[in-house]
Design a protein around this motif. Structure first.
Motif, short mmCIF file in Angstrom:
data_model
loop_
_atom_site.label_atom_id
_atom_site.label_comp_id
_atom_site.label_asym_id
_atom_site.label_seq_id
_atom_site.Cartn_x
_atom_site.Cartn_y
_atom_site.Cartn_z
N UNK A 134 -32.97 70.63 45.89
CA UNK A 134 -33.77 69.42 46.08
C UNK A 134 -34.30 69.45 47.51
N UNK A 135 -35.38 70.19 47.70
CA UNK A 135 -35.84 70.51 49.06
C UNK A 135 -36.36 69.29 49.81
N UNK A 136 -36.97 68.36 49.11
CA UNK A 136 -37.45 67.14 49.77
C UNK A 136 -36.31 66.34 50.37
N UNK A 176 -35.49 74.82 53.37
CA UNK A 176 -36.24 73.82 52.60
C UNK A 176 -37.71 73.82 53.01
N UNK A 177 -37.97 73.92 54.30
CA UNK A 177 -39.35 73.97 54.78
C UNK A 177 -40.06 75.21 54.25
N UNK A 178 -39.35 76.34 54.24
CA UNK A 178 -39.91 77.58 53.70
C UNK A 178 -40.25 77.41 52.22
N UNK A 179 -39.32 76.84 51.47
CA UNK A 179 -39.52 76.68 50.02
C UNK A 179 -40.66 75.73 49.70
N UNK A 180 -40.97 74.83 50.62
CA UNK A 180 -42.08 73.90 50.40
C UNK A 180 -43.37 74.37 51.07
N UNK A 181 -43.35 75.59 51.61
CA UNK A 181 -44.57 76.20 52.15
C UNK A 181 -44.89 75.85 53.58
#
Length: 197
Positions: free
Chosen positions: A30-32, A58-63
Motif C-alpha cells: 500500500x504505497x500511498x 514506495x516513491x519508486x513504485x509510484x514513479x
C-alpha cells in the motif's frame, strides 16, 4: 532533565507509531499509505534508516524516482552500511538514466557484501545500459555463480551471447529462461530472432 527525557520519549513513541504503520503498509504494498505515514513520522525527526528505505521504495513504485533517490541518500546518512539502500539507490539511478551513478551504488553494496547476488544482477543491467557487454556478462555470471536462477538472468546472458554471435550459447540460455517461465516473451522473441539468422 526529567522533563526533557519525557519529551524525547514521547517524540520517539510518536515516531515509532508511524514507523510501524509504514512497514505494515509496505508488506501489503500500500504505497500511498507508506508515503503518508513516513511523512508523518518525519514530523518527529528521522530516527530510523528503515523508514527512509521503505519511503524510497514506495516513491519508486509510484514513479517518483527523484524523491526516491533523495530518500535513499538520506537513509545512507543514517546507516552508511545499508546494502539495501545502496542497491535500491542504484536501481533508481538507472531509472534516472544515470548509469555511472548506478554502477557506483552497486559497487558500494558489493564492497560491503561481495556475495550480494541482486547487486551483481543489477550491475549487469547498468552495464547493458552502457552497452558494456563484457562487463555485463561478468556481472551476470557472478550472479549465476552465487546461485541466482531466474528467467531474466538467463535471457540477458543469452542476449549477450547473441550480440557476440555465439548462437548456440544464446539458444541454450533462452531455453533455460523458458524452462523457468514458459511464456517469457523476451526469450521467445530471442529464439525467434535466432531462427531468422
Amino acid at each position: 532533565i526529567l522533563i526533557l527525557s519525557i519529551q524525547i520519549t514521547i517524540q520517539r513513541i510518536q515516531y515509532d507509531v508511524h514507523h510501524l504503520k509504514v512497514h505494515t503498509a509496505e508488506r501489503s504494498e500500500n504505497w500511498g499509505t507508506v508515503i503518508k505515514e513516513a511523512n508523518l513520522a518525519y514530523q518527529y525527526g528521522t530516527l530510523r534508516a528503515n523508514t527512509r528505505i521503505a519511503h524510497g521504495r514506495a516513491l519508486y513504485r509510484t514513479g517518483d524516482f527523484q524523491n526516491a533517490q533523495i530518500s535513499y541518500a538520506k537513509a545512507l546518512t543514517l546507516h552508511p552500511y545499508s546494502l539495501n539502500a545502496y542497491n535500491n539507490l542504484g536501481i533508481v539511478y538507472r531509472q534516472l538514466k544515470e548509469p555511472d551513478k548506478a554502477i557506483s551504488a552497486f559497487q558500494n553494496a558489493l564492497y560491503l557484501f561481495p556475495n550480494f547476488t541482486e547487486a551483481h544482477f543489477n550491475m549487469g543491467l547498468a552495464y547493458i545500459d552502457q552497452k558494456r557487454w563484457d562487463d555485463a556478462f561478468d556481472a551476470f555470471k557472478q550472479a549465476e555463480d552465487l546461485g541466482l536462477r531466474n528467467s531474466h538472468l538467463y535471457f540477458f546472458i543469452g542476449q549477450i551471447h547473441h550480440t557476440r554471435n555465439n548462437l548456440l550459447q544464446a539458444q541454450s540460455y533462452y531455453l533455460k529462461a523458458l524452462e523457468i517461465q514458459p511464456n517469457f516473451e523476451p526469450a521467445q522473441r530471442g529464439l525467434s530472432n535466432l531462427k531468422k539468422q
